[in-house]
Scaffold this motif. Sequence first.
Motif, PDB file in Angstrom:
ATOM      1  N   ASP A  92      -3.929   7.135  -3.346  1.00  0.00           N
ATOM      2  CA  ASP A  92      -3.252   5.929  -2.876  1.00  0.00           C
ATOM      3  C   ASP A  92      -3.373   4.832  -3.921  1.00  0.00           C
ATOM      4  O   ASP A  92      -4.133   4.936  -4.891  1.00  0.00           O
ATOM      5  CB  ASP A  92      -3.831   5.468  -1.524  1.00  0.00           C
ATOM      6  CG  ASP A  92      -5.334   5.144  -1.589  1.00  0.00           C
ATOM      7  OD1 ASP A  92      -5.898   4.775  -0.544  1.00  0.00           O
ATOM      8  OD2 ASP A  92      -5.948   5.276  -2.677  1.00  0.00           O
ATOM      9  N   ASP A 107      -4.316  -0.479   4.753  1.00  0.00           N
ATOM     10  CA  ASP A 107      -4.663   0.326   3.580  1.00  0.00           C
ATOM     11  C   ASP A 107      -5.671   1.408   3.944  1.00  0.00           C
ATOM     12  O   ASP A 107      -6.630   1.650   3.227  1.00  0.00           O
ATOM     13  CB  ASP A 107      -5.190  -0.553   2.455  1.00  0.00           C
ATOM     14  CG  ASP A 107      -6.389  -1.380   2.874  1.00  0.00           C
ATOM     15  OD1 ASP A 107      -6.974  -2.049   2.012  1.00  0.00           O
ATOM     16  OD2 ASP A 107      -6.748  -1.342   4.068  1.00  0.00           O
ATOM     17  N   ARG A 136      -2.929   0.322  -4.181  1.00  0.00           N
ATOM     18  CA  ARG A 136      -2.594  -0.958  -3.585  1.00  0.00           C
ATOM     19  C   ARG A 136      -1.740  -1.752  -4.559  1.00  0.00           C
ATOM     20  O   ARG A 136      -1.764  -1.520  -5.767  1.00  0.00           O
ATOM     21  CB  ARG A 136      -3.881  -1.714  -3.216  1.00  0.00           C
ATOM     22  CG  ARG A 136      -4.638  -1.032  -2.104  1.00  0.00           C
ATOM     23  CD  ARG A 136      -6.012  -1.647  -1.853  1.00  0.00           C
ATOM     24  NE  ARG A 136      -6.709  -1.005  -0.744  1.00  0.00           N
ATOM     25  CZ  ARG A 136      -7.308   0.172  -0.802  1.00  0.00           C
ATOM     26  NH1 ARG A 136      -7.296   0.860  -1.906  1.00  0.00           N
ATOM     27  NH2 ARG A 136      -7.915   0.665   0.260  1.00  0.00           N
ATOM     28  N   TYR A 155       0.850  -1.189   0.000  1.00  0.00           N
ATOM     29  CA  TYR A 155       0.000   0.000   0.000  1.00  0.00           C
ATOM     30  C   TYR A 155       0.879   1.230   0.000  1.00  0.00           C
ATOM     31  O   TYR A 155       1.777   1.357   0.837  1.00  0.00           O
ATOM     32  CB  TYR A 155      -0.919  -0.014   1.219  1.00  0.00           C
ATOM     33  CG  TYR A 155      -1.872   1.143   1.321  1.00  0.00           C
ATOM     34  CD1 TYR A 155      -1.831   2.018   2.408  1.00  0.00           C
ATOM     35  CD2 TYR A 155      -2.825   1.374   0.341  1.00  0.00           C
ATOM     36  CE1 TYR A 155      -2.717   3.070   2.508  1.00  0.00           C
ATOM     37  CE2 TYR A 155      -3.715   2.433   0.434  1.00  0.00           C
ATOM     38  CZ  TYR A 155      -3.651   3.275   1.523  1.00  0.00           C
ATOM     39  OH  TYR A 155      -4.540   4.317   1.620  1.00  0.00           O
TER      40      TYR A 155
END
Lengths: 111, 115
Positions: free
Chosen positions: A49, B101, A51, A32
Amino acid sequence: GESVGLHLPTLSVQEGDNSIINCAYSNSASDYFIWYKQESGKGPQFIIDIRSNMDKRQGQRVTVLLNKTVKHLSLQIAATQPGDSAVYFCAEKGSNYQLIWGAGTKLIIKP
Amino acid sequence: GAGVSQSPSNKVTEKGKDVELRCDPISGHTALYWYRQSLGQGLEFLIYFQGNSAPDKSGLPSDRFSAERTGGSVSTLTIQRTQQEDSAVYLCASSPTLGRDTEAFFGQGTRLTVV
């Protein structure tokens, strides 16, 4: 150990051009990543962001690309504006839930 | 509040004095983090809280540093016998959960200057 680093400390871009800010990471198990923008005198502000199961993610005027083969991350800002002037940090979520940060890239917008 | 709030925004203290920095996270956020940022540098992780518990304090620079969180909300970072190398911006962040996350939201920081 875990570390995140940035290629360039300062990037100068003409207003209206696209900006590309690069970042390398060392932990192949990282899953991440986040880009933050920090303006002078302010705390970091979340931009986007991604992943590790993704190669690309797009936001408003920003795109993050992830290349897991070479452990490289980039932030692309389209049509750079004066308000984009800031220091940009990439960060990786560490094993202890903390964010591991690079030193930052200062983006300068030329009129 | 709407965002993470830190106080004071600026603190100048004499070497050897104790200081206390306060962080008010976003309401309902269970995870809270403290970072330190030296001039022109990235952020250095200090400690995180899940609720009122801080499972790992190994990121704190020395035993002069301590942190606590009460009621699952406000947190204080205390630096005893401050030294000049403690001068930095201390940033607090919170997130809804402690997940790997999960985005963290930052306050504006407390600029500490030790003279």
